[in-house]
Write an enzyme that holds these catalytic residues in place. Structure first.
Site: not given
Ligand code: NDP
Length: 441
Positions: A141, A216, A250
């Site tokens: 997804k 993560e 990130c």
């Protein structure tokens, strides 16, 4: 408009999970050699279509075309790296009384992959390649904002010969499709990249069925610049370490910790580099930073210019259509300021002074996150001391790099758990089975 995409609902998630379940026995049974050959064929196909994919990704996510090219190279490299895995030895032999014990690694089963919009296909490849190499089938997804390269990938995978049902893509909202995948009894593991907040809800949702989960999540990484470093090199590297991908990364080293004795000099050098950043049309070859992903993201990022810390200087950004935000440096920032504590996910750097090594370590660790970071110093012993003391999953010394195909990547603390890339990712997509073979009967 770039494209219209059908929106899936929970029924499509059910169908995708069923297909992945049906395909699982066949995919597991394929010989290691044939599975490796298919992954090599897929890597070749991805290399062959790299330019088209890069263009699609640049438009999908509004990222600089030069960056998108590099990312598509990594996507193909990731499949090539894991194509070697099916034929690699995995497991141990263990001496025991009365026979022989040994371990084998089994696929986990149907794996649900939930991925974000910042590095759309790259993060898909980090999860999909080891998952497939280990014999799992997947339901992916992707983020609703950026589904196009995931859909193109599925076409490429099919054309490269992957059997039907091994890779399934459902494009739909996280709150419905994503959550349904997390709670689905036919899914054995969820691999997620995204915000810490959603990661927390995924871990909670997966707990009911004891699903395997790897997360993560966010970061607030420190770029630590000591007075004894090559200041020119540190200042030249710092802008892309935080403003790369418009700060929507990130691993962004969004806290720049600078030893107070060189603060003014460092800021002077940094300003030159920030003002030279080329911010503009993602499809322009010279562009280094594009716009933000959405109006909502720009609003969130703007909220960090809240007056708590002074704006030291800003780079440029175009006017007009697009969610532009000029790269911005705040200095000096206090450790308690909101911009020093929360993930911005946009092009704002917080410069925080420190007095000595002990304070640098304390500040670097003064966060709920622990994903990446950098240390700039010419003192090798200090570099190692600080690298060991900073609580983070990835660190670079006198460089910015966080990610390589063959080295593990992931976070400490609320940046998540589990590792992607390198041999460690294979462990995350397998279960260990111990077999005892008696020599006495
Ligand atoms: P999210 O964490 O909300 O989204 C990441 C993925 O999770 C998307 O595919 C999303 O689907 C899906 N998702 C959302 N809610 C659920 C749920 N309840 N159950 C299952 N899946 C879900 O990140 P955002 O895109 O909203 O970005 C918000 C912030 O998150 C950013 O500002 C940034 O701070 C952080 N972030 C961190 C990333 C990282 O790499 N660590 C990546 C992206 C964001 P969909 O979007 O289609 O609804």
């Amino acid at each position: 408009m770039l494209a219209e995409v059908a929106r899936a609902g929970v029924e499509e998630v059910d169908e995708a999970v069923a297909r992945a379940g049906d395909a699982l026995p066949g995919w597991r049974a394929i010989t290691p050699r044939d599975r490796a050959a298919m992954l090599h064929a897929l890597a070749d196909a991805l290399t062959g279509q790299r330019e088209d994919l890069a263009l699609l990704e640049a438009r999908n996510a509004g990222k600089a075309i030069a960056d998108a090219r590099g990312e598509m190279e990594m996507v193909a490299d990731t499949f090539r790296y894991y194509a070697g895995a099916p034929e690699r030895p995995l497991g141990d032999t263990i001496p025991v009384t009365g026979g022989q014990a040994f371990t084998v690694r089994e696929p986990v089963g149907v794996v649900g992959l939930i991925t974000p919009w910042n590095f759309p296909l790259t993060i898909v490849s980090w999860k999909l390649a080891p998952a497939l190499a280990a014999g799992n089938t997947v339901v992916l997804k992707p983020a609703e904002l950026t589904p196009l390269t995931a859909l193109r990938f599925a076409e490429i995978a099919r054309a490269a010969g992957l059997p039907d049902g091994v890779v399934n893509v459902v494009v739909g909202p996280g709150r419905t499709c994503g959550q349904h995948l997390v709670e689905h009894p036919g899914v054995a593991k969820i691999a997620f990249t995204g915000s810490t907040e959603v990661g927390r809800s995924i871990a909670a949702g997966a707990a009911a069925s004891i699903k395997r989960v790897t997360l993560e999540l966010g970061g607030k990484s420190a770029n630590i610049v000591f007075a004894d470093s090559d200041l020119e090199a540190a200042a030249a590297a710092a802008p892309l370490a935080v403003f790369g991908n418009a700060g929507q990364d990130c691993c962004a080293r969004s806290r720049i910790l600078v030893q107070d004795t060189v603060l003014e000099r460092f800021l002077g050098l940094l300003e030159v580099h920030v003002k030279a950043l080329r911010v503009g049309d993602p499809l322009d070859e010279a562009t280094q930073m594009g716009p933000l992903i959405s109006a909502a993201q720009r609003e969130t990022v703007s909220s960090f210019l809240d007056g708590q810390a002074p704006v030291a200087f800003r780079g440029s950004a175009p006017d007009g259509a697009g969610f532009w935000f000029a790269p911005t440096v705040l200095a000096p920032v206090r450790p308690g300021d909101r911009v020093a504590r929360e993930e911005v996910f946009g092009p704002i750097a917080a410069v925080i002074p420190f007095a000595d090594e002990a304070e640098a370590i304390r500040l670097a660790n003064d966060t709920i996150y622990g994903l990446s970071g950098s240390i700039w110093t010419r003192d090798g012993a200090r570099a190692l001391r600080v690298a060991r003391a900073v609580e983070t999953g990835v660190l670079s010394i006198n460089a910015n790099t966080s990610v390589r195909v063959n080295t593990p990547f992931g976070g400490f603390k609320q940046s998540g758990y589990g590792r992607e890339l390198g041999p460690h990712a294979l462990e995350a997509y397998t279960e260990v089975k111990t077999i005892f073979y008696s020599t006495e009967t």
